[in-house]
Design a protein around this motif. Structure first.
Motif, short mmCIF file in Angstrom:
data_model
loop_
_atom_site.label_atom_id
_atom_site.label_comp_id
_atom_site.label_asym_id
_atom_site.label_seq_id
_atom_site.Cartn_x
_atom_site.Cartn_y
_atom_site.Cartn_z
N LYS A 43 0.83 -1.21 0.00
CA LYS A 43 0.00 0.00 0.00
C LYS A 43 0.86 1.26 0.00
N ARG A 44 2.07 1.16 0.54
CA ARG A 44 2.90 2.36 0.70
C ARG A 44 4.21 2.28 -0.08
N ALA A 45 4.51 1.10 -0.63
CA ALA A 45 5.85 0.86 -1.16
C ALA A 45 6.25 1.90 -2.21
N ASN A 46 5.36 2.18 -3.16
CA ASN A 46 5.75 3.11 -4.24
C ASN A 46 6.01 4.51 -3.69
N ALA A 47 5.23 4.89 -2.66
CA ALA A 47 5.39 6.24 -2.11
C ALA A 47 6.69 6.37 -1.31
N ILE A 48 7.03 5.34 -0.55
CA ILE A 48 8.23 5.48 0.30
C ILE A 48 9.49 5.06 -0.45
N GLU A 49 9.33 4.46 -1.62
CA GLU A 49 10.50 4.18 -2.47
C GLU A 49 10.28 4.80 -3.84
N PRO A 50 10.41 6.16 -3.89
CA PRO A 50 10.19 6.85 -5.17
C PRO A 50 11.26 6.44 -6.18
N TRP A 51 10.97 6.70 -7.45
CA TRP A 51 11.94 6.36 -8.49
C TRP A 51 13.22 7.17 -8.35
N GLU A 52 13.08 8.36 -7.82
CA GLU A 52 14.26 9.20 -7.56
C GLU A 52 13.89 10.14 -6.42
N PRO A 53 14.89 10.79 -5.78
CA PRO A 53 14.57 11.67 -4.66
C PRO A 53 13.58 12.76 -5.08
N ASP A 54 12.65 13.03 -4.20
CA ASP A 54 11.63 14.04 -4.45
C ASP A 54 11.61 14.95 -3.22
N SER A 55 12.46 15.98 -3.24
CA SER A 55 12.67 16.79 -2.04
C SER A 55 11.39 17.48 -1.58
N ARG A 56 11.22 17.50 -0.27
CA ARG A 56 10.09 18.23 0.33
C ARG A 56 10.44 19.72 0.46
N TYR A 57 11.68 20.08 0.13
CA TYR A 57 12.14 21.46 0.33
C TYR A 57 12.14 22.20 -0.99
N LYS A 58 12.01 23.52 -0.90
CA LYS A 58 11.93 24.34 -2.12
C LYS A 58 13.15 25.25 -2.21
N PRO A 59 13.61 25.55 -3.43
CA PRO A 59 14.62 26.60 -3.55
C PRO A 59 14.07 27.88 -2.92
N THR A 60 14.88 28.51 -2.09
CA THR A 60 14.43 29.71 -1.37
C THR A 60 15.59 30.69 -1.33
N LEU A 61 15.29 31.98 -1.42
CA LEU A 61 16.34 33.01 -1.37
C LEU A 61 15.99 34.04 -0.29
N TRP A 62 17.00 34.42 0.47
CA TRP A 62 16.85 35.46 1.49
C TRP A 62 17.74 36.64 1.10
N ARG A 63 17.12 37.82 0.99
CA ARG A 63 17.88 39.01 0.57
C ARG A 63 18.62 39.59 1.75
N TRP A 64 19.90 39.86 1.54
CA TRP A 64 20.76 40.41 2.60
C TRP A 64 20.18 41.71 3.14
N ALA A 65 19.77 42.61 2.23
CA ALA A 65 19.30 43.93 2.70
C ALA A 65 18.12 43.76 3.66
N GLU A 66 17.23 42.84 3.34
CA GLU A 66 16.05 42.63 4.19
C GLU A 66 16.44 41.90 5.47
N MET A 67 17.25 40.86 5.35
CA MET A 67 17.59 40.05 6.53
C MET A 67 18.51 40.81 7.48
N ARG A 68 19.38 41.65 6.93
CA ARG A 68 20.26 42.46 7.77
C ARG A 68 19.42 43.39 8.64
N ALA A 69 18.41 44.02 8.03
CA ALA A 69 17.55 44.92 8.80
C ALA A 69 16.83 44.16 9.92
N LEU A 70 16.41 42.94 9.63
CA LEU A 70 15.71 42.14 10.65
C LEU A 70 16.67 41.73 11.77
#
Ligand SMILES: [Fe+2]
Ligand SMILES: [Fe+2]
Length: 379
Positions: A43-70
């Motif tokens: 029932k779960r095999a295909n989901a827990i053994e994907p054909w290739e890695p499928d990251s749960r994370y997204k490319p993300t960018l943090w701007r220095w000017a904004e983060m420095r102010a914070l």
């Protein structure tokens, strides 16, 4: 696509994958298994053994000017004595990032700002840490009694289990650095311990900068001072000027990597391997106008723009960057880098979980074959 949620794509219909058609009898059997803390693997095999890695994370960018102010706002609002560590956490733009307090995959990152005269109280943890200095003057860290001064674009280690405290000298300037830790990995492994020191700060037990001065010489190592038996680099801090000069020397004799330009590893000079056991770091130089070819690999990478301006295409999305912007590339995500300056090199510091991937035998890489090695940009 099937009605069966375990069939994720057409390849799952072949022999060797789960493609069971459920029946009332099977549904009753699943209920019966659940009553015994058990389940049907198919029932779960295909989901827990994907054909290739499928990251749960997204490319993300943090701007220095904004983060420095914070970061500066955090200085005004809370004292490090209360916060323990006054860090603005970088959370991956994904449910997994927010849930695991992760910048990307098994990696944590934050930005720490300190005023002259402030200290971060001494403590230790099984999570390893390292830092990349972005701004300021007079910052220092003390790691297991070794006092280390920190300048802009220096890279410094806090290996797991070492007592450490940080501060900025009273005659220094507000200093900001990026922390990288493997907290999500240690929590996943359920191996995370934490302790506070019995004094607010350590009393240095050695001359200031004794380790980088002893072990930081290019191609030479000290004799007659006793052996180094720790599993991490004795250099402890890697100075920007020496790292930059190494890149420029490399560029005199090599075209570098098609995927990364000229790149060096912050290594343990006694082994040639990564400086710490669970996280690695690199500095790379993109020569003026360079557009690298795309590749993808296992492992997560967090970049800090050490200098220059350009953009990276990550998973088909373009992310423009300039000095001290921070961005990440999740596991098995296509990425390529572009230096937009026609006259000056760009420098990218990055840290990663490659040592873990290598230790587990799963460091896998693939070049982008089509379109001259460049992804179509979709966003
Ligand atoms: Fe720490
Ligand atoms: Fe890469």
């Amino acid at each position: 696509m099937s009605d069966n949620p375990s069939i994720l794509d057409e390849r799952d219909l072949q022999l060797g994958r789960s493609h069971v058609t459920d029946t009332p009898e099977l549904e009753a059997f699943y209920d019966q298994l659940a009553g015994h803390n058990a389940g049907a693997f198919w029932k779960r095999a295909n989901a827990i053994e994907p054909w290739e890695p499928d990251s749960r994370y997204k490319p993300t960018l943090w701007r220095w000017a904004e983060m420095r102010a914070l970061c500066l706002r955090a200085i005004a609002l809370v004292r490090p004595e209360e916060a323990g560590r006054r860090v603005v956490t970088l959370l991956n733009d994904s449910p997994a990032g927010r849930e695991n307090v992760a910048v990307c995959g098994w990696l944590f990152s934050g930005m720490q700002a300190m005023k002259p005269g402030e200290i971060t109280p001494a403590h230790k943890h099984t999570a390893s840490a390292h830092r990349f200095i972005m701004e300021g003057r007079g910052a220092y860290t003390v790691v297991d009694g070794h006092h280390i001064t920190l300048g802009a674009n220096d890279y410094v280690l806090t290996p797991n289990g070492c007592w450490h405290d940080h501060g900025v000298a009273p005659d220094g300037e507000v200093s900001i650095w990026q922390d990288g830790l493997d907290i999500p990995l240690m929590n996943c492994l359920e191996a995370n311990f934490y302790a506070v020191y019995d004094q607010p700060a350590q009393t240095p037990a050695f001359p200031s900068n004794d380790l980088p001065l002893s072990y930081g010489g290019a191609s030479v190592r000290p004799e007659g001072i006793g052996g180094w038996d720790k599993p991490y680099s004795p250099v402890m801090v890697y100075r920007w000027e020496a790292t930059r000069d190494a890149l420029h020397r490399l560029a005199q004799v090599s075209d570098g990597s098609p995927f990364d330009g000229h790149m060096v590893r912050y290594s343990n000079p006694l082994t040639g391997g990564w400086a710490m056991q669970t996280m690695g770091a690199n500095m790379q130089m993109l020569r003026p106008g360079l557009h690298t070819r795309a590749h993808r690999h296992t492992g997560n990478v967090v970049y800090n723009v050490a200098g220059g301006r350009g953009y990276s295409v990550i998973g088909g999305r373009r992310f423009d960057w300039q000095e001290h912007d921070i961005f990440c590339v999740p596991a098995w995500t296509w990425h390529e880098h572009v230096n937009l300056d026609p006259e000056n090199p760009a420098y990218l510091f990055s840290f990663n979980d490659f040592p873990v991937m290598e230790a587990l035998g799963v460091r896998i890489e693939e070049p982008f074959a089509e379109n001259g090695g460049h992804q179509p940009v979709t966003a």
